[in-house]
Design an enzyme around this catalytic site. Structure first.
Site, PDB file in Angstrom:
ATOM      1  N   HIS A 192      -9.793 -18.581  25.971  1.00 39.45           N
ATOM      2  CA  HIS A 192      -9.710 -18.586  24.433  1.00 39.45           C
ATOM      3  C   HIS A 192     -10.673 -19.145  23.556  1.00 39.45           C
ATOM      4  O   HIS A 192     -10.686 -19.650  22.764  1.00 39.45           O
ATOM      5  CB  HIS A 192      -8.447 -19.504  24.128  1.00 39.45           C
ATOM      6  CG  HIS A 192      -7.082 -19.021  24.556  1.00 39.45           C
ATOM      7  ND1 HIS A 192      -6.932 -17.477  24.657  1.00 39.45           N
ATOM      8  CD2 HIS A 192      -5.928 -19.478  25.018  1.00 39.45           C
ATOM      9  CE1 HIS A 192      -5.796 -17.225  25.292  1.00 39.45           C
ATOM     10  NE2 HIS A 192      -5.192 -18.383  25.660  1.00 39.45           N
ATOM     11  N   HIS A 209      -1.769 -16.732  18.785  1.00 37.83           N
ATOM     12  CA  HIS A 209      -0.936 -17.337  20.241  1.00 37.83           C
ATOM     13  C   HIS A 209       0.229 -18.090  19.825  1.00 37.83           C
ATOM     14  O   HIS A 209       0.699 -19.085  20.428  1.00 37.83           O
ATOM     15  CB  HIS A 209      -1.843 -18.339  20.853  1.00 37.83           C
ATOM     16  CG  HIS A 209      -1.754 -18.484  22.530  1.00 37.83           C
ATOM     17  ND1 HIS A 209      -0.233 -18.934  22.957  1.00 37.83           N
ATOM     18  CD2 HIS A 209      -2.362 -18.507  23.384  1.00 37.83           C
ATOM     19  CE1 HIS A 209      -0.433 -18.992  24.225  1.00 37.83           C
ATOM     20  NE2 HIS A 209      -1.470 -18.807  24.498  1.00 37.83           N
ATOM     21  N   GLU A 248       0.742 -11.827  23.100  1.00 39.18           N
ATOM     22  CA  GLU A 248      -0.582 -12.030  22.706  1.00 39.18           C
ATOM     23  C   GLU A 248      -1.163 -10.346  22.650  1.00 39.18           C
ATOM     24  O   GLU A 248      -1.331  -9.996  23.826  1.00 39.18           O
ATOM     25  CB  GLU A 248      -1.408 -12.805  23.394  1.00 39.18           C
ATOM     26  CG  GLU A 248      -0.755 -14.253  23.359  1.00 39.18           C
ATOM     27  CD  GLU A 248      -1.498 -15.286  24.643  1.00 39.18           C
ATOM     28  OE1 GLU A 248      -2.660 -15.291  24.764  1.00 39.18           O
ATOM     29  OE2 GLU A 248      -0.547 -15.397  25.281  1.00 39.18           O
TER      30      GLU A 248
END
Length: 355
Positions: A114, A185, A321
């Protein structure tokens, strides 16, 4: 679990009254004519929460989050975060681009996850509320920030439509060739935050294929069929029906945490539909991206205190996502995530809620 959708209140701006660096953390409130409300912050361009009436008319919190800035800033699970520069995993924190090798911080076992340690969810964004239903947020990420090349300018716009769509538009430009993969997210519980696990939610994902992963959750490079496996949600199915199946992919991820190769791209037809069994609230996901990461909160461990004093116990939220595939910079057979000078990264996702 007693169904109590009204227990989780909309956060007050005063509970987020804190400076990070020289910038004040703010909350921005979006509201439509149907009675739905969405809260966004300039810290991490977070989607703080969403509230809408259930089938009984009770205002229901369907996105998990925090009552205060302390909880949001200290959490490690990316609740409501805008993540980047690269959502999902890059193997061993390394990739080569135009013949040059780049090294990223490793923050998820042997891999970079991420966007690294100081990813977009921890940055302060410049926010501008356009009207009661729209907010724009902008962020600058310098050359080699978290190891990524190029001075990147990113922009996220949240809009709330009158038919209860949360429209998220992403844009980015760079002055050097780089890789970009942005997503949100948010963790959903359509029965209402604090109303138990999500195992009886009914989910459908319009995908015949997925990208299997190795033991460190990096795609093997194969694109495999979901048919005949517990990962098949081509037809609506209860999330919990097969989640504990003795299948190698579910064992690796401790449940569902997989990238689905979507059958269609575009924002005219949903790529996923989920319904809460207690509330009757339905979530439809629309995206122009090639992939969708379905995560069932397998590593929620009760270590965070969410709104209303609720603990984030395992599988009490799920994420969908929208994305390009994990580790694409190291997988030339996957759709490219390369962004070059003069190009504009542009993508849209819609989370539409209804009863």
């Amino acid at each position: 679990m007693v169904y109590n959708p009204t227990a989780i209140k909309i956060p007050d701006a005063s509970s987020y009254n804190r400076k990070i660096g020289s910038q004040q953390v703010e909350l921005y409130y979006l509201k439509n004519d149907a009675g739905m409300q969405v809260v966004v912050s300039n810290f991490g361009a977070h989607l703080i929460g969403a509230w809408l009436p259930d089938r009984r008319g009770n205002l229901t919190s369907v996105i998990l989050g925090f009552d205060n800035i302390e909880g949001l800033a200290l959490q490690k699970n990316y609740y409501g975060s805008t993540v980047g520069r690269y959502a999902n995993r890059i193997a061993k924190g390394k990739f080569t681009l135009e013949g040059k090798k780049y090294t990223l911080p490793v923050n998820n076992g042997p891999n970079s996850l991420h966007g690294g340690v100081n990813n977009f969810s921890l940055k302060m964004w410049q926010a501008k509320q356009i009207d009661s239903k729209t907010i724009e947020l902008e962020c600058f990420s310098g050359h080699l920030d978290e190891g990524y090349p190029g001075n990147l300018k990113a922009k996220v716009t949240y809009s709330l439509t009158d038919d209860n769509g949360i429209v998220i538009n992403y844009e980015a430009t760079t002055d050097k060739t780089t890789v970009v993969n942005l997503t949100n997210h948010a963790y959903f519980n359509l029965n209402g935050e604090g109303n138990g696990d999500i195992l009886y939610h009914i989910v459908q994902i319009v995908a015949d294929k997925y990208t299997p992963v190795n033991k460190t959750m990096i795609p093997t490079g194969e694109i495999a069929l979901v048919k005949g496996t517990p990962l098949d949600f081509a037809q609506p199915e209860r999330i919990g029906k097969r989640i504990n199946s003795d299948h190698p992919q579910l064992k690796i991820a401790n449940g569902y945490d997989h990238n689905y190769v979507l059958n269609r791209h575009g924002v005219h037809l949903p790529v996923s539909i989920v319904t809460g069994d207690l509330s009757g609230i339905k979530l439809e996901v629309f995206t122009d991206q090639p992939g969708l990461q379905f995560y069932t909160g397998n590593y929620m461990a009760g270590t965070n205190t969410l709104r209303g004093g609720v603990k984030d116990k395992a599988r009490t939220g799920f994420a969908l996502e929208t994305q390009h595939f994990p580790d694409s910079p190291n997988k030339p057979q996957f759709p490219s995530t390369v962004l070059r000078p003069g190009e504009v990264y542009k993508t849209q996702t819609i989370y539409k809620l209804s009863v």
